[in-house]
Design a protein around this motif. Structure first.
Motif, PDB file in Angstrom:
ATOM      1  N   LYS A 182       0.807  -1.225   0.000  1.00 10.13           N
ATOM      2  CA  LYS A 182       0.000   0.000   0.000  1.00 10.13           C
ATOM      3  C   LYS A 182       0.842   1.277   0.000  1.00 10.13           C
ATOM      4  O   LYS A 182       0.316   2.366  -0.236  1.00 10.13           O
ATOM      5  CB  LYS A 182      -0.938   0.007   1.202  1.00 10.13           C
TER       6      LYS A 182
ATOM      7  N   SER B 128       0.358  -9.217  -3.500  1.00 10.75           N
ATOM      8  CA  SER B 128      -0.667  -8.392  -2.861  1.00 10.75           C
ATOM      9  C   SER B 128      -1.506  -7.665  -3.892  1.00 10.75           C
ATOM     10  O   SER B 128      -2.724  -7.526  -3.756  1.00 10.75           O
ATOM     11  CB  SER B 128      -0.027  -7.375  -1.904  1.00 10.75           C
ATOM     12  N   GLN B 129      -0.858  -7.196  -4.963  1.00 10.12           N
ATOM     13  CA  GLN B 129      -1.581  -6.526  -6.036  1.00 10.12           C
ATOM     14  C   GLN B 129      -2.549  -7.488  -6.716  1.00 10.12           C
ATOM     15  O   GLN B 129      -3.697  -7.143  -7.006  1.00 10.12           O
ATOM     16  CB  GLN B 129      -0.611  -5.953  -7.071  1.00 10.12           C
TER      17      GLN B 129
ATOM     18  N   LYS C 243      -3.961 -10.067  -5.446  1.00  9.73           N
ATOM     19  CA  LYS C 243      -5.066 -10.358  -4.537  1.00  9.73           C
ATOM     20  C   LYS C 243      -6.072  -9.222  -4.517  1.00  9.73           C
ATOM     21  O   LYS C 243      -7.285  -9.436  -4.502  1.00  9.73           O
ATOM     22  CB  LYS C 243      -4.534 -10.615  -3.130  1.00  9.73           C
ATOM     23  N   GLU C 244      -5.583  -7.980  -4.540  1.00  9.11           N
ATOM     24  CA  GLU C 244      -6.473  -6.821  -4.453  1.00  9.11           C
ATOM     25  C   GLU C 244      -7.194  -6.553  -5.774  1.00  9.11           C
ATOM     26  O   GLU C 244      -8.394  -6.264  -5.796  1.00  9.11           O
ATOM     27  CB  GLU C 244      -5.675  -5.586  -4.039  1.00  9.11           C
ATOM     28  N   ARG C 245      -6.486  -6.670  -6.895  1.00 12.43           N
ATOM     29  CA  ARG C 245      -7.076  -6.317  -8.189  1.00 12.43           C
ATOM     30  C   ARG C 245      -7.901  -7.444  -8.810  1.00 12.43           C
ATOM     31  O   ARG C 245      -8.920  -7.206  -9.445  1.00 12.43           O
ATOM     32  CB  ARG C 245      -5.966  -5.905  -9.167  1.00 12.43           C
TER      33      ARG C 245
ATOM     34  N   SER D 199      -8.562 -10.564  -7.058  1.00 11.87           N
ATOM     35  CA  SER D 199      -9.043 -11.506  -6.029  1.00 11.87           C
ATOM     36  C   SER D 199      -8.366 -12.870  -6.179  1.00 11.87           C
ATOM     37  O   SER D 199      -8.948 -13.915  -5.868  1.00 11.87           O
ATOM     38  CB  SER D 199     -10.566 -11.674  -6.109  1.00 11.87           C
TER      39      SER D 199
ATOM     40  N   ASP E  36      -5.460 -15.277  -4.928  1.00 14.41           N
ATOM     41  CA  ASP E  36      -4.566 -15.472  -3.790  1.00 14.41           C
ATOM     42  C   ASP E  36      -3.750 -16.744  -4.017  1.00 14.41           C
ATOM     43  O   ASP E  36      -4.267 -17.855  -3.916  1.00 14.41           O
ATOM     44  CB  ASP E  36      -5.371 -15.579  -2.497  1.00 14.41           C
TER      45      ASP E  36
END
Length: 329
Positions: free
Chosen positions: A62, A186-187, A189-191, A193, A195
């Motif tokens: 982040k 992490s990107q 997972k966030e953009r 979904s 994992d």
């Protein structure tokens, strides 16, 4: 901000492997039959530091491209101050025990601490994390993260193949890949979904274990290429296990206080190793004794003694909070 308990658990597992990896005297491998020592050593070194760096990258995602004076000061306090403290404190120990060291170090080299060449070889990880965090804040941009993955993979092979004579800088350059990998995961997972660390079924777990085991077997023949796959799948298995064990008080405790254990276990192991060898303790019994004493001793000194004093928490471990993590509620 809510703590990610599964990452604390993963850190706890990794820091135990870090201590274990430092518990093997070099002459144990010269024995005619070193037992499982060599296999344990090789196994640990495939993924323990890569996993810690990947976790750090995941947590730093982040802040990518968000350079600020406040964030820089935070990283200086959290990483660079402990790096300087344990580099300077290590100088007398390094000079006194120079005959036991793998390489020479002289007092005139003290200035090199500022450029990452510390008399305390164990603190390279803190310098690396500070360096990676600065690059992530100042140079990385989220939309170009795939390009950074390619750059970091190239740097990995350059560092491992051509820069081994440059000491810790070989580590700084080659291990950057794992930090970037954490940011990228992490990107994803966030953009999207997606994992990578979620086990969909038992077959998924079996495949990961098989890939890791095969990579481990082949690593001596195809060292660098296979090591990347072994590290990645080793990390995935550790993360999957950490999610299954999330809430385990002992592992979470180790994870929360991983900085203390990481910084203090080295000097403890050095002194104990010398004492045990002078007492002619059989080499195969040395690693388990060092492991137990290294973990317990570093925790007690770091958390139960030094951790009770705010100034010492700050200069030794980069922590200025009033909470002492003795128990996990």
């Amino acid at each position: 901000m809510k703590r990610k308990n599964d990452l604390d658990t993963a850190r706890g597992i990794c820091i135990l492997f870090v201590v274990l990896g430092h518990c093997f005297p070099e002459n144990i491998f010269s024995l005619e039959n070193p037992g499982i020592a060599k296999y344990v050593y090789d196994f640990v070194y495939i993924f323990h530091i890569p996993c810690l760096l990947t976790i750090s990258g995941m947590l730093f995602y982040k802040y990518v491209g968000m350079f600020s004076r406040k964030q820089l000061e935070r990283k200086l306090k959290r990483l660079f101050v402990p790096y300087l403290t344990f580099s300077i404190l290590y100088i007398p120990l390094r000079l006194v025990l120079s005959s036991y060291a793998n390489s020479e170090w002289e007092i005139r080299d003290v200035w090199q601490i500022l450029i990452g060449n510390s008399p305390n070889g164990g603190v390279w990880y803190l310098y690396a994390l500070f360096l990676y965090s600065f690059i992530a804040m100042a140079a990385m941009r989220e939309k170009y993260i795939e390009s950074w993955i390619c750059i970091s993979i190239l740097l990995y092979f350059v560092g491992r193949n051509f820069l081994t004579e440059f000491g810790d800088w070989s580590n700084y350059i080659s291990n950057f890949m794992w930090f970037v990998m954490g940011v990228y995961l992490s990107q994803m997972k966030e953009r999207f979904s997606y994992d990578f660390f979620t086990i969909k079924n038992q077959i998924d777990l079996v495949v990961r274990v098989i890939v890791f085991a095969a990579s481990f077997v082949l690593i001596e023949k195809y060292s660098l290429s296979i090591r990347v796959f072994a590290g990645l799948f080793g990390i995935s298995i550790i993360m999957c296990i950490s999610r299954r064990l999330e809430g385990n008080k002992l592992l979470t405790l180790m994870g929360i206080n991983s900085m203390e254990i990481y910084l203090l276990h080295g000097p403890i192991l050095i002194v104990l190793r010398i004492l045990l060898l002078k007492m002619n303790v059989p080499l195969l019994f040395v690693p388990p004794v060092l492991f137990v004493c290294g973990v317990a001793g570093s925790y007690m000194i770091g958390v139960l003694i030094l951790g009770r004093f705010q100034l010492l928490r700050l200069i030794c471990f980069g922590k200025n909070n009033d909470r002492i993590n003795i128990y996990v509620k």
